[in-house]
Write a protein that holds these residues in place. Structure first.
Motif, PDB file in Angstrom:
ATOM      1  N   LEU A  44      48.418 -31.613 -12.613  1.00 42.57           N
ATOM      2  CA  LEU A  44      48.805 -30.879 -11.405  1.00 42.57           C
ATOM      3  C   LEU A  44      50.077 -31.459 -10.800  1.00 42.57           C
ATOM      4  N   ALA A  45      50.163 -32.785 -10.780  1.00 43.52           N
ATOM      5  CA  ALA A  45      51.332 -33.443 -10.182  1.00 43.52           C
ATOM      6  C   ALA A  45      52.605 -33.161 -10.972  1.00 43.52           C
ATOM      7  N   THR A  46      52.484 -32.925 -12.273  1.00 43.41           N
ATOM      8  CA  THR A  46      53.661 -32.666 -13.110  1.00 43.41           C
ATOM      9  C   THR A  46      53.893 -31.173 -13.347  1.00 43.41           C
ATOM     10  N   GLY A  47      53.075 -30.330 -12.708  1.00 40.73           N
ATOM     11  CA  GLY A  47      53.267 -28.889 -12.866  1.00 40.73           C
ATOM     12  C   GLY A  47      52.900 -28.373 -14.237  1.00 40.73           C
ATOM     13  N   THR A  48      51.919 -29.030 -14.895  1.00 40.66           N
ATOM     14  CA  THR A  48      51.502 -28.583 -16.236  1.00 40.66           C
ATOM     15  C   THR A  48      49.991 -28.345 -16.273  1.00 40.66           C
ATOM     16  N   PRO A  49      49.479 -27.444 -15.422  1.00 34.45           N
ATOM     17  CA  PRO A  49      48.021 -27.219 -15.405  1.00 34.45           C
ATOM     18  C   PRO A  49      47.491 -26.683 -16.731  1.00 34.45           C
ATOM     19  N   SER A  50      48.345 -26.046 -17.536  1.00 38.13           N
ATOM     20  CA  SER A  50      47.866 -25.520 -18.819  1.00 38.13           C
ATOM     21  C   SER A  50      47.420 -26.647 -19.749  1.00 38.13           C
ATOM     22  N   SER A  51      48.052 -27.843 -19.641  1.00 40.36           N
ATOM     23  CA  SER A  51      47.634 -28.963 -20.489  1.00 40.36           C
ATOM     24  C   SER A  51      46.235 -29.440 -20.099  1.00 40.36           C
ATOM     25  N   ALA A  52      45.928 -29.396 -18.796  1.00 38.80           N
ATOM     26  CA  ALA A  52      44.578 -29.748 -18.349  1.00 38.80           C
ATOM     27  C   ALA A  52      43.573 -28.726 -18.872  1.00 38.80           C
ATOM     28  N   ALA A  53      43.961 -27.434 -18.860  1.00 36.89           N
ATOM     29  CA  ALA A  53      43.059 -26.397 -19.375  1.00 36.89           C
ATOM     30  C   ALA A  53      42.733 -26.658 -20.847  1.00 36.89           C
ATOM     31  N   ASP A  65      25.937 -30.520 -24.773  1.00 38.29           N
ATOM     32  CA  ASP A  65      25.202 -30.301 -23.525  1.00 38.29           C
ATOM     33  C   ASP A  65      25.657 -28.974 -22.907  1.00 38.29           C
ATOM     34  N   PRO A  66      24.773 -27.990 -22.774  1.00 38.19           N
ATOM     35  CA  PRO A  66      25.177 -26.676 -22.245  1.00 38.19           C
ATOM     36  C   PRO A  66      25.764 -26.744 -20.840  1.00 38.19           C
ATOM     37  N   SER A  67      25.191 -27.601 -19.972  1.00 36.57           N
ATOM     38  CA  SER A  67      25.695 -27.664 -18.599  1.00 36.57           C
ATOM     39  C   SER A  67      27.098 -28.274 -18.559  1.00 36.57           C
ATOM     40  N   VAL A  68      27.340 -29.312 -19.385  1.00 39.95           N
ATOM     41  CA  VAL A  68      28.678 -29.911 -19.451  1.00 39.95           C
ATOM     42  C   VAL A  68      29.679 -28.897 -20.001  1.00 39.95           C
ATOM     43  N   ARG A  69      29.237 -28.166 -21.042  1.00 42.03           N
ATOM     44  CA  ARG A  69      30.125 -27.163 -21.632  1.00 42.03           C
ATOM     45  C   ARG A  69      30.498 -26.112 -20.584  1.00 42.03           C
ATOM     46  N   ALA A  70      29.514 -25.648 -19.833  1.00 44.55           N
ATOM     47  CA  ALA A  70      29.776 -24.614 -18.820  1.00 44.55           C
ATOM     48  C   ALA A  70      30.759 -25.116 -17.765  1.00 44.55           C
ATOM     49  N   ASN A  71      30.566 -26.376 -17.338  1.00 40.77           N
ATOM     50  CA  ASN A  71      31.474 -26.936 -16.319  1.00 40.77           C
ATOM     51  C   ASN A  71      32.888 -27.101 -16.861  1.00 40.77           C
ATOM     52  N   CYS A  72      32.999 -27.510 -18.114  1.00 35.94           N
ATOM     53  CA  CYS A  72      34.328 -27.680 -18.722  1.00 35.94           C
ATOM     54  C   CYS A  72      35.043 -26.336 -18.851  1.00 35.94           C
ATOM     55  N   ILE A  73      34.302 -25.305 -19.247  1.00 30.84           N
ATOM     56  CA  ILE A  73      34.912 -23.973 -19.373  1.00 30.84           C
ATOM     57  C   ILE A  73      35.336 -23.455 -18.001  1.00 30.84           C
ATOM     58  N   LYS A  74      34.499 -23.712 -17.000  1.00 34.27           N
ATOM     59  CA  LYS A  74      34.851 -23.286 -15.641  1.00 34.27           C
ATOM     60  C   LYS A  74      36.119 -23.987 -15.168  1.00 34.27           C
ATOM     61  N   SER A  75      36.228 -25.283 -15.441  1.00 36.54           N
ATOM     62  CA  SER A  75      37.435 -26.027 -15.053  1.00 36.54           C
ATOM     63  C   SER A  75      38.659 -25.523 -15.815  1.00 36.54           C
ATOM     64  N   ALA A  76      38.487 -25.242 -17.120  1.00 40.10           N
ATOM     65  CA  ALA A  76      39.599 -24.712 -17.918  1.00 40.10           C
ATOM     66  C   ALA A  76      40.084 -23.388 -17.340  1.00 40.10           C
ATOM     67  N   ALA A  77      39.153 -22.538 -16.922  1.00 36.30           N
ATOM     68  CA  ALA A  77      39.526 -21.248 -16.339  1.00 36.30           C
ATOM     69  C   ALA A  77      40.312 -21.444 -15.046  1.00 36.30           C
ATOM     70  N   SER A  78      39.891 -22.410 -14.238  1.00 37.80           N
ATOM     71  CA  SER A  78      40.592 -22.671 -12.979  1.00 37.80           C
ATOM     72  C   SER A  78      42.023 -23.135 -13.234  1.00 37.80           C
ATOM     73  N   PHE A  79      42.198 -24.016 -14.213  1.00 36.27           N
ATOM     74  CA  PHE A  79      43.552 -24.517 -14.503  1.00 36.27           C
ATOM     75  C   PHE A  79      44.422 -23.431 -15.148  1.00 36.27           C
ATOM     76  N   LEU A  80      43.816 -22.567 -15.925  1.00 37.38           N
ATOM     77  CA  LEU A  80      44.581 -21.442 -16.477  1.00 37.38           C
ATOM     78  C   LEU A  80      45.044 -20.498 -15.366  1.00 37.38           C
TER      79      LEU A  80
END
Length: 400
Positions: A44-53, A65-80
């Protein structure tokens, strides 16, 4: 060690150094959630949220772990979605839309993501997709003023005013802008015939229809404005001025009625009154197009004053008026007016400079080219004068 180094340099506001260090950690263990969180901050600080996604998607693929997978996908969607916003600000519409679509494919889109994607679809003239996103979010939040306004404005643009009114009737929002929009749409429906007549060039019919609307709704500034525009087009400037003035009284935030009145005053030979009216009543900063038109109207008023002063032999006043016109709106007629005064003062060198500048702006106008030829002739530069005048005379007897 790499993880701690990444945290340290991020704390030192050196996010660009933190990314490769934390990337090394995540290459070894994509599920190091501590490193992943710090990496996200650095992205976020470097303006590259796509790399975090990308890192979150890699983690989602690596976990069982299904719950970890769901949270990771949710975070990826937010950064995208954040990446889409960045691309949108850079006017990279296709890239932004791709990012929005990918984000919405991963998780149910939220309000802000939907608004952002719908706005781009609207901009790209993909109206059905934009309306679908607006409708989906309004189903969740029917009284959200921003969602209501967006849906209604798009429907109005598509000529579906009745559907827009249905949405406004169903919402319980008390937002003032929504209430004003409802009035605007109702007026647009009432004024359809008048606008159609004006667009088709039947100005007399348009004036009659606008007059009927004014008689029914005398307190609606939009109808007074329409009638004044039609009257001005018919050359009935005195009555048009009255209509513009009353419309401005009812809605002091509408810049175009002030511009319309000023134009009519100039046509009536009341240039000073036109300038005074703009200075007194024009609401700046509301309409960018109107703000660009304002100096043109003022310049026209100064040009009229210059012509009156020149005809009366008041050369100093005429020169000052031409100068004011040129400074407000540099265009052909202000320059040729100034050049003409210099010619009258036997200063053809200065006049030539103004005529040449006017010729560069003129796009084929006769007056500046003829002025160049006349100035060259007065300077005794006969061959150049003949060359400048060579094209004149094709269908223009006076110039020939």
């Amino acid at each position: 060690i790499a993880r701690e180094w990444g945290k340290y340099v991020l704390d030192q506001s050196r996010a660009a150094e933190a990314l490769p260090a934390l990337g090394t950690v995540l290459d070894i263990d994509p599920l190091d959630l501590d490193a992943l969180g710090v990496y996200s901050l650095a992205a976020l600080a470097t303006g590259t949220p796509s790399s975090a996604a990308r890192r979150y998607l890699t983690a989602a693929a690596a976990t069982a772990d299904p719950s970890v997978r769901a949270n990771c996908i949710k975070s990826a969607a937010s950064f995208l979605a954040l990446h889409a916003e960045d691309q949108k600000k850079r006017a990279l519409v296709d890239d932004a839309l791709d990012a929005y679509v990918a984000s919405m494919a991963m998780v149910e889109p939220g309000r802000d993501t939907s608004l952002g994607a719908a706005g781009l679809l609207w901009q790209s003239q993909q109206y059905a997709g934009a309306l679908a996103l607006y409708d989906a979010q309004r189903a969740l939040s029917p009284d959200d003023p921003q969602l209501v306004m967006a849906s209604v404005r798009l429907l109005v643009q598509l000529g579906r005013e009745e559907e827009a009114l249905q949405i406004l009737a169903s919402t319980r929002t008390k937002d003032k802008q929504v209430a004003l929009l409802k009035v605007t749409i109702e007026n647009a429906i009432r004024a359809r015939d008048a606008r159609a007549a004006q667009r088709s060039g039947d100005v007399e019919l348009a004036a009659a229809l606008w007059r009927q609307l004014v008689e029914q709704w005398p307190e609606e500034p939009e109808f007074l404005h329409g009638l004044a525009d039609a009257l001005a087009a018919l050359g009935q400037c005195e009555e048009a001025v009255e209509g513009y003035r009353e419309a401005a009284r009812l809605d002091p935030t509408e810049p175009w009625v002030v511009i319309g009145e000023a134009n009519c005053l100039v046509r009536l030979g009341r240039a000073e009154a036109a300038r005074a009216r703009v200075a007194e009543a024009y609401p700046a900063g509301i309409d960018l197009v109107a703000d660009q038109e304002r100096p043109r109207v003022l310049a026209a008023a100064w040009r009229h004053s210059a012509g009156v002063s020149a005809a009366a032999g008041l050369r100093r006043e005429a020169f000052e008026a031409w100068r004011q016109a040129f400074e407000l709106h540099p265009e052909v007629w202000s320059l040729t007016g100034l050049a003409g005064l210099y010619m009258e003062h036997d200063q053809p060198e200065v006049a030539l400079a103004f005529y040449e500048e006017a010729e560069a702006l003129g796009g084929g106008e006769v007056a500046p080219r003829l002025g160049v030829a006349l100035a060259l002739e007065q300077l005794g530069r006969w061959d150049e004068a003949l060359a400048a005048a060579a094209w004149i005379g094709q269908g223009d007897g006076a110039s020939a």
